[in-house]
Each structure stands twice: as structure tokens, then as C-alpha cells.
Design a protein around this motif. Structure first.
Motif, PDB file in Angstrom:
ATOM      1  N   MET A   1      19.343  50.698  54.545  1.00  0.00           N
ATOM      2  CA  MET A   1      18.673  49.906  55.558  1.00  0.00           C
ATOM      3  C   MET A   1      17.646  50.767  56.286  1.00  0.00           C
ATOM      4  O   MET A   1      17.761  51.985  56.338  1.00  0.00           O
ATOM      5  CB  MET A   1      19.681  49.351  56.571  1.00  0.00           C
ATOM      6  CG  MET A   1      20.791  48.492  55.952  1.00  0.00           C
ATOM      7  SD  MET A   1      20.217  47.034  55.091  1.00  0.00           S
ATOM      8  CE  MET A   1      20.616  47.505  53.405  1.00  0.00           C
ATOM      9  N   LYS A  31      18.795  44.298  57.222  1.00  0.00           N
ATOM     10  CA  LYS A  31      20.131  43.808  56.904  1.00  0.00           C
ATOM     11  C   LYS A  31      20.061  42.333  56.513  1.00  0.00           C
ATOM     12  O   LYS A  31      19.230  41.588  57.020  1.00  0.00           O
ATOM     13  CB  LYS A  31      21.056  43.966  58.107  1.00  0.00           C
ATOM     14  CG  LYS A  31      21.337  45.406  58.517  1.00  0.00           C
ATOM     15  CD  LYS A  31      22.273  45.447  59.718  1.00  0.00           C
ATOM     16  CE  LYS A  31      22.525  46.863  60.171  1.00  0.00           C
ATOM     17  NZ  LYS A  31      23.440  46.908  61.334  1.00  0.00           N
ATOM     18  N   ASP A 103      31.229  44.176  57.156  1.00  0.00           N
ATOM     19  CA  ASP A 103      30.269  45.120  56.602  1.00  0.00           C
ATOM     20  C   ASP A 103      29.006  45.092  57.450  1.00  0.00           C
ATOM     21  O   ASP A 103      28.038  44.392  57.150  1.00  0.00           O
ATOM     22  CB  ASP A 103      29.954  44.754  55.152  1.00  0.00           C
ATOM     23  CG  ASP A 103      28.979  45.719  54.491  1.00  0.00           C
ATOM     24  OD1 ASP A 103      28.516  46.658  55.175  1.00  0.00           O
ATOM     25  OD2 ASP A 103      28.659  45.524  53.304  1.00  0.00           O
ATOM     26  N   HIS A 106      25.367  46.420  55.831  1.00  0.00           N
ATOM     27  CA  HIS A 106      24.488  45.596  55.010  1.00  0.00           C
ATOM     28  C   HIS A 106      24.198  44.211  55.599  1.00  0.00           C
ATOM     29  O   HIS A 106      23.256  43.543  55.172  1.00  0.00           O
ATOM     30  CB  HIS A 106      25.087  45.420  53.611  1.00  0.00           C
ATOM     31  CG  HIS A 106      25.219  46.706  52.854  1.00  0.00           C
ATOM     32  ND1 HIS A 106      26.404  47.408  52.795  1.00  0.00           N
ATOM     33  CD2 HIS A 106      24.322  47.436  52.171  1.00  0.00           C
ATOM     34  CE1 HIS A 106      26.232  48.499  52.078  1.00  0.00           C
ATOM     35  NE2 HIS A 106      24.979  48.554  51.684  1.00  0.00           N
ATOM     36  N   TYR A 107      25.021  43.766  56.558  1.00  0.00           N
ATOM     37  CA  TYR A 107      24.853  42.418  57.103  1.00  0.00           C
ATOM     38  C   TYR A 107      24.757  42.470  58.618  1.00  0.00           C
ATOM     39  O   TYR A 107      25.427  43.269  59.277  1.00  0.00           O
ATOM     40  CB  TYR A 107      26.034  41.521  56.713  1.00  0.00           C
ATOM     41  CG  TYR A 107      26.154  41.291  55.231  1.00  0.00           C
ATOM     42  CD1 TYR A 107      25.380  40.321  54.599  1.00  0.00           C
ATOM     43  CD2 TYR A 107      27.024  42.060  54.457  1.00  0.00           C
ATOM     44  CE1 TYR A 107      25.476  40.109  53.238  1.00  0.00           C
ATOM     45  CE2 TYR A 107      27.126  41.847  53.091  1.00  0.00           C
ATOM     46  CZ  TYR A 107      26.351  40.879  52.487  1.00  0.00           C
ATOM     47  OH  TYR A 107      26.435  40.672  51.138  1.00  0.00           O
TER      48      TYR A 107
END
Length: 540
Positions: A1, A31, A103, A106-107
Motif C-alpha cells: 500500500m 487499500k 486485514d 489491505h482493506y
């Protein structure tokens, strides 16, 4: 990211005359926005105290993304705490919470909403014709890639109310074919647009509303994807062509007017976040669309009455909508927030509501429950009608859509039906599910407050003319997905109207939009028995 640097080194063949050069660009990797849902919770009783623990469902994400709602994030969409804001009056309260993915690398977090029904103390359900919600623009479907003029018989079924099978639709969606563009003269090869406009003219002549979406800009405007067999498949709009693309869309609007189609709206791009392998498409990031809409959106509709639709995300991405509308310049040029429901679900469009933008569901289709991987053919059934009626109901009451537009108007193959009508112009059960809204809920009607889910498996939505002085028309749509019959007693606040009786139109496994004997409304209340697996529309 984050921000990464990418470099490419170019070494020329002629090293005597040209030197090697290196170009560096930055790539921002954000993200992902988790596709979250929040199923409708069970109703709460009017006047009761409310805490998050009493809400019987919770937000969750699709595709195996784990996480949960932050306990302190539950509130109404206008920022009030649940405890005092949602149960004073019967009806439906839109509540929201923040889904926090496990998570977090990534999110990012996602705000998700649901419709919480507040059930009246004295009756099973309630309808308040004194509390208006959104204006309804209509219901419709697409005639993309449909090059022949529809027969009058077909138009009468789809866009009429004059024959027994009529669906009463009033919106047509057209495809903007990727016509060749001359950048020097700023003109398009308009012959490529003529065929699909024929049906637009026919629908508009019947009083319908027509809008159009591009699946791809012309290839000459794109940074093409070399991996595809056709330059119209995938790729991106070249930023150097942003102004040309605005002029191209404007040329389409003005050419359509010469073909007797005064477009209500035009879309920036069909499904900018979907990359199909075998048909026209074009990828746009949220920032791409924001930049284009801010700088060139006004030019795309200049000199016309057409409105701009964006983003038409294939899953109605809230993050994309929020990015566009957070930019005042982009928001000023966008009149309608459009989106699809593939892999997504109805959600309250908070940023659009705050700015007074229309919210339209501009494409979706359902597979029949009778379809299976081993079946070469199947037929639609009452279950399909109920599935579509539920989707429309949830979109109108939760997402507060002003318009609902299905995908195929007509089956491409009657053996594998996905359209609203067959090739023989007979409604499928998808069409019947739509008809329970589209036939009586006319453009310009208003949705009114109601207890949207008064009991398990029963949905209630209400519509009517804006004021009693304009005729006092009312429409109530009742969906019972339960296998057994349900007795529903409903109180009505007439809002200055006089409602003494309601006529039911019923669809079950054995009846299709069948008119039933009128039921009486006494002391502003009525009772009705809803058969198992049924849809009922009540009209005065």
C-alpha cells in the motif's frame, strides 16, 4: 500500500544519435474497499429503547473478508445515537455502522447501512402518506445492441398500460456505440449511432424517459490493452483526450435530438470498475472520473438539457461515489449517482442524499432460481418474481432509488430467460415482479414512509401522487416470501387524502397480476391475508 516509484529505461536502436533515457512515475496503491452487506434486521416496537445489541443482524463482508462492526459506530445516517432517534414513530429508520476488516493492511473500513423497521404498537404495519420520501422517476430496462425498431405489440407490452400483459415501464437505457471520432474537426461518425436511437424515439413518443451509457470511448481516444483482441475491450481513456471525450458525448446528445430523442441523461461510463474479456469496456479509477467530471463534465452536456450520470459502478461502489462527490467541482456537474448491483447490495447513498442528487440503479439482472449448471433450459417461476420484487423494494426503501432499470428487456433466448418478457412478448416472472411496481407507480409519484419489514419475510412499501390535491392516488406493494399465508393489519395516515377502499392485484404460483375484490379501509386501517409466496399491489 502507499506510493511506489516505477521506472522504465528506454534504449534506442540508434545509440549514436539518441541517448538512453529513464522515465520515473509514481503509482499510488490504495487499500481496497471491502464489499460489505447488512441484511434487514427484525422490526423493533415503536417507543422501545434501542441499543446495537437489539439489532438482529450485523454488517459482514463478502468473498471471505473477515471483520466486524465497531460497537461504537451504530447510529442513524444523520449522526444521531440509536437510543433516542429511531423508535418514536412507526416507519423505517436508516441506520449505519462501520465495518472494520481484520486485514487492515489491505482493506479499509467501510460504512454500511440497513433499514430498521419500527413496528406500530396497535397494528402489524403502518403507512404514512403524510411523510414523503424520494420522487420516483420510473422503472425500465436496456435495449443495448438492439438495432431493430421494436414492434408496436412489443412496445405496448413493455411501455404501455393498454393490454393485459403491459408492464407499464417508462425508462429506456441505450448504448452509445463507440463511433469513429475526428479529433481535427471534433465530429463523430454519427451513422454508427442511428440504429439504437430508433427505439429511443419510439419510447419517447410514448412519454418515456431515455438515457444512454457508453461501454467504451472510441479506440482512438484510448490507451489500449495490448492483451485484448479488440482495442475496444478494456484499456483506459487517454488523459490527453479528456476534452475530446466530453465533446464526443455532447455530440451524441445533440445528434440524438435530431433523431427525435431528447436524452434525459448521459452516463460517463458503464461499469468503469469491471474488466470483461470479450466485450466493450473501459477502466477508470475513482480519481480519473473525479478529474474528468470536475474539468469536463459540464462540457459533456453543454447546450442541452441532459444530466450527467456517474459512476455506474458494477457493484455500486460507495467509495467511488464518495470520491466523486467530495470534490465540489465534480459534484456540481453530476446530477445522478448511478450504479449496478453485481456482487453488491443496496446501501444508503449518504453523500448523494446530502447533496440532493438522484440515485439510480441503472443495471442488474437475476438468474432464475430454476437455473442449474446441468440444465440446458428452464422456466421462470413465482420465486423469481419475488426475488426481483424484494430487490426493488430494498433499493427503494434503503438505497432510496429514484429509478430502477433492469438489464435485458427481452429474453435473448427463451430457453434461458433473463429478460422481462419473452421473444413472444409475454412477461416472464421477472417482468411480473417488476410490474407490481411499474404498472401503477408512475413517474413523479413519491415514495412515502412505511414499515418496510413489519414481520419476517413480509415487505411493505408505499407510493402515491405528491399531494392529495393532485388526485390522492395511493399504491401499496406487499411482498410475502413466506411459504404460508400472513394476515397483515395496517394503519394508514392518509395525509389529507380520503382512502376508503383498496383494490388488490395478486401474483402467486397460480395467479398473475389478478385483480381481486376491493377491501375496505375503516378508521384508517385495513386487514388483508397475503397468500404464501405472493406479491400484492393495492391501489385506490
Amino acid at each position: 500500500m502507499g506510493v511506489q516509484s516505477l521506472s522504465v529505461k528506454f534504449t534506442p536502436q540508434d545509440t549514436q544519435k539518441y541517448s538512453t533515457t529513464t522515465t520515473v512515475r509514481t503509482l499510488t496503491v490504495n487499500k481496497a474497499y471491502p464489499p460489505a452487506r447488512w441484511d434487514l434486521p427484525a422490526a423493533v416496537l415503536q417507543g422501545s429503547a434501542l441499543t446495537p445489541a437489539q439489532i438482529t443482524t450485523a454488517p459482514y463482508a463478502l468473498y471471505g473478508i473477515q471483520g466486524s462492526a465497531a460497537a461504537n459506530s451504530y447510529m442513524t445516517v444523520d449522526g444521531k445515537p440509536l437510543s433516542s432517534a429511531t423508535t418514536a414513530q412507526a416507519g423505517t429508520a436508516i441506520v449505519q455502522a462501520t465495518f472494520v476488516p481484520n486485514d487492515s493492511v489491505h482493506y479499509r473500513q467501510a460504512i454500511i447501512s440497513t433499514a430498521l423497521t419500527v413496528r406500530p404498537v396497535g397494528t402489524t404495519a403502518a403507512v404514512d402518506f403524510g411523510t414523503a420520501k424520494q420522487t420516483i422517476r420510473g422503472f425500465g430496462g436496456a435495449a443495448a445492441w438492439y438495432y431493430d425498431r421494436m414492434s408496436d405489440d412489443r412496445l405496448n407490452v413493455l411501455f404501455g398500460t393498454s393490454v393485459p400483459d403491459s408492464l407499464g415501464l417508462d425508462i429506456l437505457r441505450l448504448r452509445i456505440a463507440p463511433a469513429s471520432w475526428n479529433a481535427s474537426t471534433q465530429t463523430a461518425d454519427t451513422t454508427q449511432w442511428t440504429a439504437e436511437l430508433v427505439n429511443g424515439a419510439a419510447v419517447q413518443a410514448r412519454g418515456g424517459l431515455v438515457f444512454a451509457s457508453p461501454w467504451s470511448p472510441p479506440a482512438s481516444m484510448k490507451i489500449v490493452n495490448a492483451d485484448r483482441t479488440n482495442p475496444l475491450y478494456s484499456g483506459r481513456l487517454d488523459p490527453a483526450m479528456y476534452a475530446d471525450y466530453a465533446h464526443y458525448l455532447n455530440a451524441y446528445i445533440k445528434y440524438a435530438a435530431t433523431r427525435n430523442v431528447n436524452l434525459y441523461a448521459i452516463s460517463l461510463q458503464n461499469e468503469p470498475d469491471w474488466d470483461p474479456q470479450t466485450y466493450e469496456s473501459c477502466l477508470w479509477s475513482a480519481d480519473d472520473m473525479r478529474s474528468w467530471a470536475a474539468g469536463y463534465g459540464a462540457a459533456s452536456v453543454s447546450g442541452t438539457t441532459a444530466r450527467l450520470i456517474a459512476p455506474e459502478s458494477f457493484y455500486s461502489s460507495p467509495a467511488t461515489t464518495d470520491t466523486l462527490l467530495a470534490d465540489p467541482a465534480a459534484a456540481a456537474n453530476i446530477a445522478i449517482v448511478g450504479g449496478h448491483l453485481y456482487g453488491g447490495a443496496a446501501n444508503y447513498p449518504g453523500s448523494a442524499e446530502k447533496l440532493g442528487k438522484d440515485a439510480w440503479m441503472t443495471e442488474h439482472f437475476l438468474d432464475s432460481v430454476n437455473k442449474s449448471s446441468s440444465s440446458a433450459s428452464w422456466q421462470t417461476s413465482i420465486d423469481d418474481a419475488i426475488a426481483l420484487a424484494k430487490e426493488i423494494h430494498d433499493g427503494l426503501t434503503l438505497s432510496q432509488y429514484n429509478a430502477y432499470v433492469y438489464w435485458w428487456l427481452v429474453n435473448s433466448d427463451d430457453a434461458t430467460p433473463t429478460g422481462l418478457i419473452s421473444t413472444g412478448n409475454k412477461p416472464t416472472y421477472f417482468g411480473i415482479g417488476m410490474k407490481h411496481f411499474s404498472y401503477f407507480v408512475r413517474p413523479g409519484y413519491v415514495r412515502f414512509e412505511s414499515t418496510s419489514l413489519p414481520q419476517n419475510g413480509v415487505r411493505v412499501s408505499a407510493f402515491g401522487t405528491p399531494a392529495a390535491s393532485s388526485g390522492g392516488k395511493v399504491v401499496i406493494v406487499l411482498v410475502n416470501e413466506n411459504g404460508s399465508s400472513v394476515n397483515l393489519t395496517t394503519s394508514i395516515n392518509p395525509g389529507g387524502r380520503t382512502v376508503t377502499s383498496l383494490t388488490p392485484y395478486l401474483t402467486t404460483a397460480t395467479a398473475t397480476f389478478a385483480q381481486q375484490p376491493a377491501i375496505g379501509v375503516n378508521a384508517n386501517a385495513f386487514s388483508i391475508s397475503l397468500p404464501g409466496r405472493s406479491i400484492t399491489t393495492l391501489v385506490n
